[in-house]
Design a protein around this motif. Structure first.
Motif, PDB file in Angstrom:
ATOM      1  N   ASP A  84      -9.259  -1.023  -1.567  1.00  0.00           N
ATOM      2  CA  ASP A  84      -9.534  -0.122  -0.455  1.00  0.00           C
ATOM      3  C   ASP A  84      -9.515  -0.911   0.849  1.00  0.00           C
ATOM      4  OD1 ASP A  84     -10.224   2.130   1.004  1.00  0.00           O
ATOM      5  OD2 ASP A  84     -12.371   2.004   0.511  1.00  0.00           O
ATOM      6  N   ALA A 113      -2.886   1.588  -4.519  1.00  0.00           N
ATOM      7  CA  ALA A 113      -3.438   0.534  -3.667  1.00  0.00           C
ATOM      8  C   ALA A 113      -4.097  -0.517  -4.543  1.00  0.00           C
ATOM      9  CB  ALA A 113      -4.462   1.117  -2.690  1.00  0.00           C
ATOM     10  N   LEU A 168       0.827  -1.207   0.000  1.00  0.00           N
ATOM     11  CA  LEU A 168       0.000   0.000   0.000  1.00  0.00           C
ATOM     12  C   LEU A 168       0.862   1.259   0.000  1.00  0.00           C
ATOM     13  CD1 LEU A 168      -2.841   1.322   0.386  1.00  0.00           C
ATOM     14  CD2 LEU A 168      -2.439   1.151   2.857  1.00  0.00           C
ATOM     15  N   GLY A 169       0.557   2.169  -0.924  1.00  0.00           N
ATOM     16  CA  GLY A 169       1.229   3.460  -0.967  1.00  0.00           C
ATOM     17  C   GLY A 169       2.588   3.456  -1.630  1.00  0.00           C
ATOM     18  N   VAL A 211      -8.192   5.585  -0.134  1.00  0.00           N
ATOM     19  CA  VAL A 211      -8.097   4.525   0.874  1.00  0.00           C
ATOM     20  C   VAL A 211      -8.793   5.010   2.141  1.00  0.00           C
ATOM     21  CG1 VAL A 211      -6.529   3.122   2.256  1.00  0.00           C
ATOM     22  CG2 VAL A 211      -5.956   3.651  -0.125  1.00  0.00           C
ATOM     23  N   THR A 212      -9.891   4.360   2.459  1.00  0.00           N
ATOM     24  CA  THR A 212     -10.758   4.804   3.545  1.00  0.00           C
ATOM     25  C   THR A 212     -10.020   4.913   4.866  1.00  0.00           C
ATOM     26  OG1 THR A 212     -12.676   3.805   2.458  1.00  0.00           O
ATOM     27  CG2 THR A 212     -12.874   4.274   4.815  1.00  0.00           C
ATOM     28  N   ILE A 213      -9.216   3.887   5.202  1.00  0.00           N
ATOM     29  CA  ILE A 213      -8.542   3.853   6.496  1.00  0.00           C
ATOM     30  C   ILE A 213      -7.519   4.980   6.629  1.00  0.00           C
ATOM     31  CG2 ILE A 213      -6.611   2.332   5.915  1.00  0.00           C
ATOM     32  CD1 ILE A 213      -7.213   0.827   8.530  1.00  0.00           C
ATOM     33  N   ASN A 214      -7.078   5.546   5.507  1.00  0.00           N
ATOM     34  CA  ASN A 214      -6.143   6.676   5.509  1.00  0.00           C
ATOM     35  C   ASN A 214      -6.857   7.981   5.204  1.00  0.00           C
ATOM     36  OD1 ASN A 214      -4.030   5.016   6.157  1.00  0.00           O
ATOM     37  ND2 ASN A 214      -3.254   4.839   4.080  1.00  0.00           N
ATOM     38  N   ASN A 215      -8.067   8.111   5.735  1.00  0.00           N
ATOM     39  CA  ASN A 215      -8.867   9.335   5.597  1.00  0.00           C
ATOM     40  C   ASN A 215      -9.195   9.665   4.153  1.00  0.00           C
ATOM     41  OD1 ASN A 215      -8.898   9.894   8.440  1.00  0.00           O
ATOM     42  ND2 ASN A 215      -6.790  10.648   8.255  1.00  0.00           N
ATOM     43  N   VAL A 259      -7.361   9.489   1.567  1.00  0.00           N
ATOM     44  CA  VAL A 259      -6.241   9.980   0.752  1.00  0.00           C
ATOM     45  C   VAL A 259      -6.020   9.021  -0.420  1.00  0.00           C
ATOM     46  CG1 VAL A 259      -3.756  10.441   0.742  1.00  0.00           C
ATOM     47  CG2 VAL A 259      -5.157  11.132   2.704  1.00  0.00           C
ATOM     48  N   MET A 287      -3.880   7.084  -3.115  1.00  0.00           N
ATOM     49  CA  MET A 287      -2.534   6.520  -3.200  1.00  0.00           C
ATOM     50  C   MET A 287      -2.604   5.240  -4.014  1.00  0.00           C
ATOM     51  SD  MET A 287      -2.204   5.063   0.710  1.00  0.00           S
ATOM     52  CE  MET A 287      -2.605   6.706   1.329  1.00  0.00           C
ATOM     53  N   VAL A 329       1.478  -3.859  11.494  1.00  0.00           N
ATOM     54  CA  VAL A 329       0.497  -3.548  10.447  1.00  0.00           C
ATOM     55  C   VAL A 329      -0.445  -4.720  10.226  1.00  0.00           C
ATOM     56  CG1 VAL A 329       0.209  -2.903   8.019  1.00  0.00           C
ATOM     57  CG2 VAL A 329       2.110  -1.953   9.352  1.00  0.00           C
TER      58      VAL A 329
END
Length: 229
Positions: A79, A76, A32-33, A66-70, A72, A74, A180
């Motif tokens: 999601d 991925a 991710l990212g 990406v929901t868990i990252n507000n 943002v 990126m 993680v």
């Protein structure tokens, strides 16, 4: 899966060839990212004298919110909608990424590398896609490599299992201190795969969410055995 589209465009990739006219390929999915450049520097650390010429293919995942990252945006493969592992992964996104992986496998076949000479690898989120795609493979690959990851929907994996998918050996490794993806979820995934009939080499290392030299050594040993068949 009804939410998997029938076709997909081929993703942009970073490629390295270890010799002329490669007859083997390693398709490696980043986390991710990150992007396709993330694991390219690993190639000289991993490759050993005497191995066949390899083509390493490192695709760039699509950019998505990406929901868990507000929310943002990126790179991925799917999601992540929450912290609860059984329900955190976006199934539609996983389905889309499986189709994109299949398009990359088909491109390698068109370039002369048969599925039985292709290893599908991934780290973290990329590893989740590697396992999910491997589970559904109608034509087995040479093997699956899953680093610091887990199998999404492991409790329902049998429903997606292709007839000959268990012919694919699996190398799965994880850090004992991974903050993680907790070790327990990775272990549960490895046990689920073994229960389905996969030959799983399971490794643990005293590390966090990363790779280490011992892991690369053990992976190299496992790949040695694939190339010797």
């Amino acid at each position: 899966m009804n939410d998997i589209p029938a076709t997909a465009s081929v993703l942009d990739t970073v490629e390295q060839e270890t010799g002329p006219s490669p007859q083997w390929a390693v398709l490696w999915l980043h986390g991710l990212g990150a992007d396709g450049h993330d694991f390219a520097p690993l190639v000289p650390e991993l490759v050993r004298p005497g191995w066949p010429a390899l083509r390493f293919v490192f695709p760039h995942a699509p950019v998505r919110a990406v929901t868990i990252n507000n929310g943002v945006r990126m790179r991925a493969w799917y999601d992540i909608v929450g912290m609860d592992f059984p329900t955190r992964a976006d199934s539609a996104g996983i389905g889309e990424s499986i189709v994109q992986v299949e398009a990359l496998i088909a491109r390698e076949q068109a370039r002369g590398i048969a599925p039985e000479r292709l290893l599908l690898a991934g780290f973290s989120q990329g590893g989740a896609i590697a396992l999910a795609a491997g589970l559904r493979r109608q034509v087995p690959l040479a093997g699956l490599i899953a680093l610091s990851t887990y199998l999404p929907g492991a409790d329902k994996a049998a429903a997606h299992l292709a007839q000959d998918a268990t012919r694919q050996p699996v190398f799965m490794a994880h850090g004992t201190g991974d903050p993680v993806i907790p070790l327990a979820y990775a272990e549960q995934s490895a046990q689920a795969l073994k229960g389905l009939g996969f030959d799983v080499q399971w490794q643990r290392y005293p590390m966090a969410h990363q790779v280490c030299a011992e892991e690369i050594r053990d992976l190299g040993d496992w790949m040695d055995r694939r190339f010797a068949l």
